[in-house]
Write an enzyme that holds these catalytic residues in place. Structure first.
Site, PDB file in Angstrom:
ATOM      1  N   HIS A   1       0.851  -1.199   0.000  1.00  0.00           N
ATOM      2  CA  HIS A   1       0.000   0.000   0.000  1.00  0.00           C
ATOM      3  C   HIS A   1       0.886   1.249   0.000  1.00  0.00           C
ATOM      4  O   HIS A   1       1.917   1.290   0.672  1.00  0.00           O
ATOM      5  CB  HIS A   1      -0.921   0.008   1.230  1.00  0.00           C
ATOM      6  CG  HIS A   1      -2.018   1.022   1.111  1.00  0.00           C
ATOM      7  ND1 HIS A   1      -1.796   2.357   1.345  1.00  0.00           N
ATOM      8  CD2 HIS A   1      -3.317   0.909   0.755  1.00  0.00           C
ATOM      9  CE1 HIS A   1      -2.936   3.024   1.140  1.00  0.00           C
ATOM     10  NE2 HIS A   1      -3.876   2.157   0.781  1.00  0.00           N
TER      11      HIS A   1
ATOM     12  N   GLU B   1      -3.745   1.847  -7.508  1.00  0.00           N
ATOM     13  CA  GLU B   1      -4.150   2.946  -6.641  1.00  0.00           C
ATOM     14  C   GLU B   1      -3.259   4.159  -6.904  1.00  0.00           C
ATOM     15  O   GLU B   1      -2.169   4.268  -6.305  1.00  0.00           O
ATOM     16  CB  GLU B   1      -4.013   2.538  -5.173  1.00  0.00           C
ATOM     17  CG  GLU B   1      -4.873   1.362  -4.787  1.00  0.00           C
ATOM     18  CD  GLU B   1      -5.284   1.442  -3.328  1.00  0.00           C
ATOM     19  OE1 GLU B   1      -6.486   1.427  -3.075  1.00  0.00           O
ATOM     20  OE2 GLU B   1      -4.412   1.560  -2.461  1.00  0.00           O
TER      21      GLU B   1
HETATM   22  C1  PEP Z   1      -6.939   3.011   0.092  1.00  0.00           C
HETATM   23  O1  PEP Z   1      -6.507   3.336   1.176  1.00  0.00           O
HETATM   24  O2  PEP Z   1      -6.561   1.946  -0.416  1.00  0.00           O
HETATM   25  C2  PEP Z   1      -7.883   3.914  -0.579  1.00  0.00           C
HETATM   26  C3  PEP Z   1      -8.180   3.665  -1.825  1.00  0.00           C
HETATM   27  O3  PEP Z   1      -8.378   4.955   0.159  1.00  0.00           O
HETATM   28  P1  PEP Z   1      -9.575   5.959  -0.248  1.00  0.00           P
HETATM   29  O4  PEP Z   1     -10.695   5.098  -0.821  1.00  0.00           O
HETATM   30  O5  PEP Z   1      -9.959   6.628   1.011  1.00  0.00           O
HETATM   31  O6  PEP Z   1      -9.038   6.880  -1.282  1.00  0.00           O
END
Ligand code: PEP
Length: 236
Positions: free
Chosen positions: A88, A158
Site C-alpha cells: 500500500h 491505486e
Molecule cells: C486506500 O486506502 O486503499 C484507498 C483507496 O483509500 P480511499 O478510498 O480513502 O481513497
C-alpha cells in the site's frame, strides 16, 4: 473470468465499537462478488462471525522474530485473515517500503496461505511527467514474486494522488492503466481500482472492461457508504 472483488481497507481506524458496521457490511447483497474487509489487526478475531472475508493490511517478510510492533503473515492467518494487502502506498511512504520489501512480504503472505492484494500506483509528479505506465510496470516487475497466479494474488491500481484526496481518476485514465496492466498480468487475475471510490462514482468505474472491483478506504468505514459500492459491483 477474474473474480469481482470489493475490498475495504480500514487503515488505522476502528475499535470494537465499529463491529456493528462490519456486521452490517456483511449483510450486503453481494451477488457473485467477494467482499473482503481489512480492519486493524486488533479486530480480526473479533470479526470472526461477520459474513466477510478478512484481510490484514500489511505483513512482515519473516514469520516471527525480534520485530517490535510488526505482525507476520502466519499471525494474520491464525487470527482469521485469508487475504493481506501488500505494498500500500501509505506503507511505502510512511515506512520506506521498497519494491523488494513488498516482494518479500507478498511471498510471505503466500507462504502463510494468504491471498495478496498487491498495490501499485504512481504519484502526481510521475503522472504529470508522462511516466505512469512505466512506473506501474516497474513496480509490478519489482514487487510481484515469480509464481503469481489468479489464486494467490489480486492487483490493486491505486494512484497515490487519488487516495484519500477525493480526487478519483477519470474513467479514461483508469481504463488506460487497467488495459495495460491486463496485458501484463494475463486474463484471470482480478484487477481492482482504488482511490476515492464512492457510491457516486463506483458504477462508472465498474463498467470498465478491465476493472474487476475496488479497494476502498474512507468509504468502507460505514456500511451506509460501502454497501452501495458492493451492490454497484454486484450489478455490474
Ligand atoms: C486506500 O486506502 O486503499 C484507498 C483507496 O483509500 P480511499 O478510498 O480513502 O481513497
Amino acid at each position: 473470468m477474474p473474480k469481482k472483488i470489493a475490498a475495504g481497507n480500514w487503515k488505522m481506524n476502528g475499535t470494537r465499537a465499529a463491529v456493528s458496521e462490519a456486521m452490517a457490511i456483511g449483510q450486503a447483497d453481494a451477488g457473485d462478488c467477494v467482499v473482503i474487509l481489512c480492519p486493524p489487526a486488533t479486530l480480526l478475531t473479533v470479526l470472526s462471525d461477520a459474513r466477510l472475508a478478512l484481510g490484514g493490511q500489511y505483513c512482515h517478510a519473516e514469520t516471527s522474530g525480534a520485530h517490535t510492533g510488526d505482525i507476520s503473515a502466519p499471525m494474520l492467518a491464525d487470527a482469521g485473515a485469508t487475504y493481506c494487502i501488500t505494498g500500500h502506498s501509505e506503507r511505502r511512504a510512511d515506512h520506506g517500503e521498497t519494491d523488494a520489501d513488498v516482494r518479500a512480504q507478498t511471498q510471505a503472505a503466500w507462504n502463510a496461505g494468504l491471498i495478496a492484494i498487491l498495490c501499485i500506483g504512481e504519484t502526481l509528479e510521475q503522472r504529470e511527467a508522462g511516466e505512469t505506465l512505466a512506473v506501474l510496470e516497474g513496480q509490478l516487475n519489482g514487487s510481484l514474486p515469480d509464481g503469481a497466479t489468479a489464486d494467490n494474488t489480486i492487483i490493486a491500481y491505486e494512484p497515490v494522488w487519488a487516495i484519500g484526496t477525493g480526487k478519483v481518476a477519470s474513467a479514461a485514465q483508469v481504463a488506460e492503466v487497467h488495459d495495460a496492466l491486463r496485458a501484463q498480468i494475463g486474463p484471470r487475475m482480478s484487477l481492482l481500482y482504488g482511490g476515492s471510490v464512492k457510491a457516486g462514482n463506483a458504477a462508472e468505474l465498474f463498467a470498465l472492461t478491465n476493472v474487476d472491483g475496488a479497494l476502498v478506504g474512507g468509504a468502507s468505514l460505514k456500511a451506509a457508504d460501502f454497501v452501495p459500492i458492493i451492490e454497484a459491483l454486484a450489478a455490474s
